[in-house]
Design a protein around this motif. Sequence first.
Motif, PDB file in Angstrom:
ATOM      1  N   GLY A 104     -28.165  -9.650  18.217  1.00  0.00           N
ATOM      2  CA  GLY A 104     -29.050  -9.403  19.359  1.00  0.00           C
ATOM      3  C   GLY A 104     -29.359  -7.919  19.496  1.00  0.00           C
ATOM      4  N   GLY A 105     -28.683  -7.265  20.438  1.00  0.00           N
ATOM      5  CA  GLY A 105     -28.869  -5.831  20.623  1.00  0.00           C
ATOM      6  C   GLY A 105     -29.758  -5.496  21.800  1.00  0.00           C
ATOM      7  N   THR A 106     -30.338  -4.298  21.751  1.00  0.00           N
ATOM      8  CA  THR A 106     -30.971  -3.744  22.949  1.00  0.00           C
ATOM      9  C   THR A 106     -32.463  -4.050  23.085  1.00  0.00           C
ATOM     10  N   ALA A 107     -33.085  -4.654  22.084  1.00  0.00           N
ATOM     11  CA  ALA A 107     -34.540  -4.856  22.167  1.00  0.00           C
ATOM     12  C   ALA A 107     -34.931  -6.332  22.179  1.00  0.00           C
ATOM     13  N   VAL A 108     -33.954  -7.197  22.473  1.00  0.00           N
ATOM     14  CA  VAL A 108     -34.217  -8.645  22.458  1.00  0.00           C
ATOM     15  C   VAL A 108     -35.240  -9.042  23.513  1.00  0.00           C
ATOM     16  N   LEU A 109     -35.157  -8.403  24.653  1.00  0.00           N
ATOM     17  CA  LEU A 109     -36.093  -8.653  25.755  1.00  0.00           C
ATOM     18  C   LEU A 109     -37.534  -8.645  25.259  1.00  0.00           C
ATOM     19  N   ARG A 110     -37.873  -7.699  24.385  1.00  0.00           N
ATOM     20  CA  ARG A 110     -39.255  -7.588  23.917  1.00  0.00           C
ATOM     21  C   ARG A 110     -39.479  -8.298  22.584  1.00  0.00           C
ATOM     22  N   TYR A 111     -38.522  -8.148  21.649  1.00  0.00           N
ATOM     23  CA  TYR A 111     -38.787  -8.569  20.273  1.00  0.00           C
ATOM     24  C   TYR A 111     -37.983  -9.795  19.822  1.00  0.00           C
ATOM     25  N   GLY A 112     -37.014 -10.223  20.619  1.00  0.00           N
ATOM     26  CA  GLY A 112     -36.215 -11.389  20.231  1.00  0.00           C
ATOM     27  C   GLY A 112     -35.000 -11.027  19.396  1.00  0.00           C
ATOM     28  N   ASN A 113     -34.160 -12.036  19.153  1.00  0.00           N
ATOM     29  CA  ASN A 113     -32.964 -11.906  18.320  1.00  0.00           C
ATOM     30  C   ASN A 113     -33.336 -11.797  16.846  1.00  0.00           C
ATOM     31  N   ALA A 114     -32.309 -11.609  16.018  1.00  0.00           N
ATOM     32  CA  ALA A 114     -32.528 -11.568  14.564  1.00  0.00           C
ATOM     33  C   ALA A 114     -33.328 -12.786  14.108  1.00  0.00           C
ATOM     34  N   ARG A 115     -33.024 -13.950  14.676  1.00  0.00           N
ATOM     35  CA  ARG A 115     -33.733 -15.187  14.286  1.00  0.00           C
ATOM     36  C   ARG A 115     -35.235 -15.043  14.443  1.00  0.00           C
ATOM     37  N   GLU A 116     -35.648 -14.460  15.546  1.00  0.00           N
ATOM     38  CA  GLU A 116     -37.090 -14.342  15.817  1.00  0.00           C
ATOM     39  C   GLU A 116     -37.733 -13.230  15.004  1.00  0.00           C
ATOM     40  N   LEU A 117     -36.929 -12.435  14.331  1.00  0.00           N
ATOM     41  CA  LEU A 117     -37.459 -11.327  13.534  1.00  0.00           C
ATOM     42  C   LEU A 117     -37.492 -11.657  12.050  1.00  0.00           C
ATOM     43  N   CYS A 118     -37.208 -12.901  11.715  1.00  0.00           N
ATOM     44  CA  CYS A 118     -37.116 -13.301  10.307  1.00  0.00           C
ATOM     45  C   CYS A 118     -38.118 -14.409  10.002  1.00  0.00           C
ATOM     46  N   LEU A 119     -38.901 -14.224   8.965  1.00  0.00           N
ATOM     47  CA  LEU A 119     -39.882 -15.248   8.574  1.00  0.00           C
ATOM     48  C   LEU A 119     -39.390 -16.111   7.421  1.00  0.00           C
ATOM     49  N   GLY A 120     -38.539 -15.556   6.565  1.00  0.00           N
ATOM     50  CA  GLY A 120     -38.130 -16.336   5.401  1.00  0.00           C
ATOM     51  C   GLY A 120     -36.785 -15.884   4.868  1.00  0.00           C
ATOM     52  N   LEU A 121     -36.143 -16.773   4.115  1.00  0.00           N
ATOM     53  CA  LEU A 121     -34.803 -16.486   3.590  1.00  0.00           C
ATOM     54  C   LEU A 121     -34.692 -16.874   2.125  1.00  0.00           C
ATOM     55  N   GLU A 122     -33.776 -16.201   1.446  1.00  0.00           N
ATOM     56  CA  GLU A 122     -33.273 -16.664   0.155  1.00  0.00           C
ATOM     57  C   GLU A 122     -31.793 -16.951   0.381  1.00  0.00           C
ATOM     58  N   VAL A 123     -31.351 -18.136  -0.053  1.00  0.00           N
ATOM     59  CA  VAL A 123     -29.985 -18.569   0.248  1.00  0.00           C
ATOM     60  C   VAL A 123     -29.358 -19.184  -1.003  1.00  0.00           C
ATOM     61  N   VAL A 124     -28.105 -18.877  -1.247  1.00  0.00           N
ATOM     62  CA  VAL A 124     -27.345 -19.603  -2.258  1.00  0.00           C
ATOM     63  C   VAL A 124     -26.574 -20.709  -1.542  1.00  0.00           C
ATOM     64  N   THR A 125     -26.819 -21.942  -1.963  1.00  0.00           N
ATOM     65  CA  THR A 125     -26.219 -23.089  -1.287  1.00  0.00           C
ATOM     66  C   THR A 125     -24.769 -23.277  -1.758  1.00  0.00           C
ATOM     67  N   ALA A 126     -24.087 -24.219  -1.113  1.00  0.00           N
ATOM     68  CA  ALA A 126     -22.665 -24.413  -1.380  1.00  0.00           C
ATOM     69  C   ALA A 126     -22.390 -24.900  -2.794  1.00  0.00           C
ATOM     70  N   ASN A 127     -23.392 -25.460  -3.462  1.00  0.00           N
ATOM     71  CA  ASN A 127     -23.150 -25.818  -4.864  1.00  0.00           C
ATOM     72  C   ASN A 127     -23.735 -24.792  -5.844  1.00  0.00           C
ATOM     73  N   GLY A 128     -24.088 -23.630  -5.312  1.00  0.00           N
ATOM     74  CA  GLY A 128     -24.484 -22.526  -6.195  1.00  0.00           C
ATOM     75  C   GLY A 128     -25.936 -22.549  -6.626  1.00  0.00           C
ATOM     76  N   GLU A 129     -26.760 -23.315  -5.930  1.00  0.00           N
ATOM     77  CA  GLU A 129     -28.192 -23.287  -6.230  1.00  0.00           C
ATOM     78  C   GLU A 129     -28.871 -22.233  -5.363  1.00  0.00           C
ATOM     79  N   ILE A 130     -29.984 -21.718  -5.860  1.00  0.00           N
ATOM     80  CA  ILE A 130     -30.729 -20.707  -5.098  1.00  0.00           C
ATOM     81  C   ILE A 130     -31.920 -21.377  -4.418  1.00  0.00           C
ATOM     82  N   TRP A 131     -31.967 -21.281  -3.094  1.00  0.00           N
ATOM     83  CA  TRP A 131     -33.147 -21.733  -2.368  1.00  0.00           C
ATOM     84  C   TRP A 131     -34.023 -20.514  -2.105  1.00  0.00           C
ATOM     85  N   ASN A 132     -35.208 -20.493  -2.690  1.00  0.00           N
ATOM     86  CA  ASN A 132     -36.146 -19.409  -2.446  1.00  0.00           C
ATOM     87  C   ASN A 132     -37.075 -19.794  -1.304  1.00  0.00           C
TER      88      ASN A 132
END
Lengths: 468, 468
Positions: B150-178
């Motif tokens: 969160g932090g000090t600018a959530v009031l205007r800009y939102g949490n980390a969640r609202e500041l992110c459009l996309g992710l790259e993730v390694v899943t639990a079986n080691g695959e890459i989700w782009n």
Amino acid sequence: MQNFLNLCKSAIGEEYVLLDEDQQAPYLQDWRQRARGNALAVLRPADTEQVAQLVKLCATFKIPIVAQGGNTGLVLGSIPDQSGTAVILSLQRLNKIRHIDIANSTATVDAGCLLQQIQIEVDKVDMLFPLSLASEGSCTIGGNLSTNAGGTAVLRYGNARELCLGLEVVTANGEIWNGLRGLRKDNTGYDLRDLFIGAEGTLGIITGAVLKLFPKPSNFATGLISIDSIQHAVDLLSLAKQLCHANLTSFELINHLSLELVHKHFPQYQRIFAKASPFYLLLELSGFGTEEQNTQQIENLISTAMEADLIVDAAIANSISQANNCWALRESISSAQAKEGKNIKHDISLPISAIADFVKDTNICIENAFPGSRMVTFGHLGDGNLHFNVSPPTQSEHKDFLAHQAEINRIVHDKTHQYGGSISAEHGIGALKKQELTRYKSPVELQLMRAIKSAFDPDNIMNPGKIL
Amino acid sequence: MQNFLNLCKSAIGEEYVLLDEDQQAPYLQDWRQRARGNALAVLRPADTEQVAQLVKLCATFKIPIVAQGGNTGLVLGSIPDQSGTAVILSLQRLNKIRHIDIANSTATVDAGCLLQQIQIEVDKVDMLFPLSLASEGSCTIGGNLSTNAGGTAVLRYGNARELCLGLEVVTANGEIWNGLRGLRKDNTGYDLRDLFIGAEGTLGIITGAVLKLFPKPSNFATGLISIDSIQHAVDLLSLAKQLCHANLTSFELINHLSLELVHKHFPQYQRIFAKASPFYLLLELSGFGTEEQNTQQIENLISTAMEADLIVDAAIANSISQANNCWALRESISSAQAKEGKNIKHDISLPISAIADFVKDTNICIENAFPGSRMVTFGHLGDGNLHFNVSPPTQSEHKDFLAHQAEINRIVHDKTHQYGGSISAEHGIGALKKQELTRYKSPVELQLMRAIKSAFDPDNIMNPGKIL
């Protein structure tokens, strides 16, 4: 089956279990008149408890459930298939605004509230619920959330997802999850809310929501701008964000043919520019100070853009009726295109930096494959969302052209994918784009989605055949 | 086990498999020095491919994985338990800013980038990445996203969640989700992004992200206000939203004791008001026009609030050093309280409309149970987030008081729950609040979360023992 229907009748009252064909008709027909499903029954529960009771019955009897709000969806997501084995569960009777909390800037509402009803009630306490779309007079907030609806104010306020703080959901086994939290910060476990939002009723049924409200703007400044390329439009967007920041609430693209079709079929709307231009932009700034300040801001933007040679001409609305005329031109494009004849629609989004190249490239591909195709390109440029529609060449038969729909979809969607875009920006997947999804999503993403579906709805009774 | 470690060494290079106790130490110790775990090894992969290779090895050998960024978390989420059976997978070497797309207002970054590094690089192209928190010099964006910071600018800009459009993730079986999509609108299936955000590494490992950027404000107006009740602070917040709308970026509460502790332990900071007040507010407006316009806006807010008898006194910073002094007062509260001695911390959020009653009610309960307890109440009032900390009575021994931590937590968290709040606003659950979660979450919500966990990580190797 009769036993099941009798239990439904005891749960919600006989008059709310619609079996008659005429009574069922409006629930079975999709809004664009492209398909019609069949249903075992249309169920019209009164409240969340009754929804839960009905879902429990369906779970017991393994009856598929299609949850339905205003039935205004565009991807065949809210009607059943033709088997007649599913029930439609209409949320329309859950239509109460439960609570407006002014200090918390939230409204807690039933899922069956009409979007417009919410806008009006919130306006009465001098606040704004900014979600706004063409069907707002007949769509419901539950449907808006289930499809993560977009519309004309996403640039400033975000999609339905970003406008929702909490949900109440009936799960696939008929339990009620009360997640009606009105909190801006809450990091206590997995984000179930955003999983149900946009799931098109395939994971559970949204029965209530806590919505974010905003201060109501005191005035609007509206301008129509003519511009010679999409690249200039994208440059103007960057400039407008810098100079007008959060006041910039709409930034809509209209290509020349879109506007000409409107003038042809809706002669009552006033023509703004004597001289034609390849593209036009409709801009709206929301003002929170004086009207004069807001006008100054849009004038400053326009003069700065003129000096930078970004724009060809500009007109600022001097009255509400002039502003309404600008919006009517923008909002009549779909109807004008329909009056011109059947056409092939795409609801795509792209990284804003890729839009100019995408449009050029895709137009050439379509022209090569189907010479004379008429491109009706418009949409919410500010958030990268284009309604990239294709009308047949003037001299060709519409039905001959429509026979090529799959080929044209393939060109547009392949190009969209190539430029890092989405084949469904704001309409969802439903039954219509289910096949397309498997073409463009990676196996790992599909596998994760299927894992969620199986975990939440192991018997596959929640809106089966949609999305996955 | 030796076989597993040898395979890790071949995958990423021997020097990046830390086995030595001294080398491991900083990865094992939690930031607040409250706990220390043990690890089979600390693994430091170079890129996403190597992360995927390591996760595949762990999946094969059923070795638990604790993903770690800057290890600045506050809920024991980024260190392993004491069994020594898990590996720590450090993302620190994934520290490249992959791409800044100005026209699309996005930055694509590796998960191991420091938050501050991103802020600085983005600033160089005259844009803003608004996430801002105390540990920004050492926390990583992957950690920020995994905990939905969160932090000090959530009031205007939102949490980390609202500041992110996309992710790259390694899943639990080691695959890459782009899922590195830079799109504002994309309704193509379930929202996997928001599920991985805030999951604290229990569903997969975030290796990259597309972040939203904003126009950089040209100036700031900072004010410190003294106020006689939280109710007036809440009323002032509504007024400030109306008058300053999106320019209002910070609205921070400081109670009297918080400020006095800062002045006691940090005498270098200037005292603003001669006369004491029960509460103070730190306001910041971001300006996009001239400095004069911005100052006018804060002056207008203050004079309107004075006329409405909402505020007692106000001081507007006339220079950057005065503004920095105001922020130093706010940001030194935690350190000042630590210098005063050990204390009991709570990171809670509430509906803004409930905060005044919650504080009154909870203060009475704590005073009744532990007379003389000193309430250090401060936080991000603008988004309902309070750091509701309790210091021992002046005359009592700190360790005696800390023995009552569980009882005091119970009072505060029960009251938070009663007023519709969250027991973890921005810090997450980790291992620290896992037990608390089962007290306040409904069985249906816990069951849905467990279903997701089993679906994504059936062998329970991703950060086991955290959240659930």
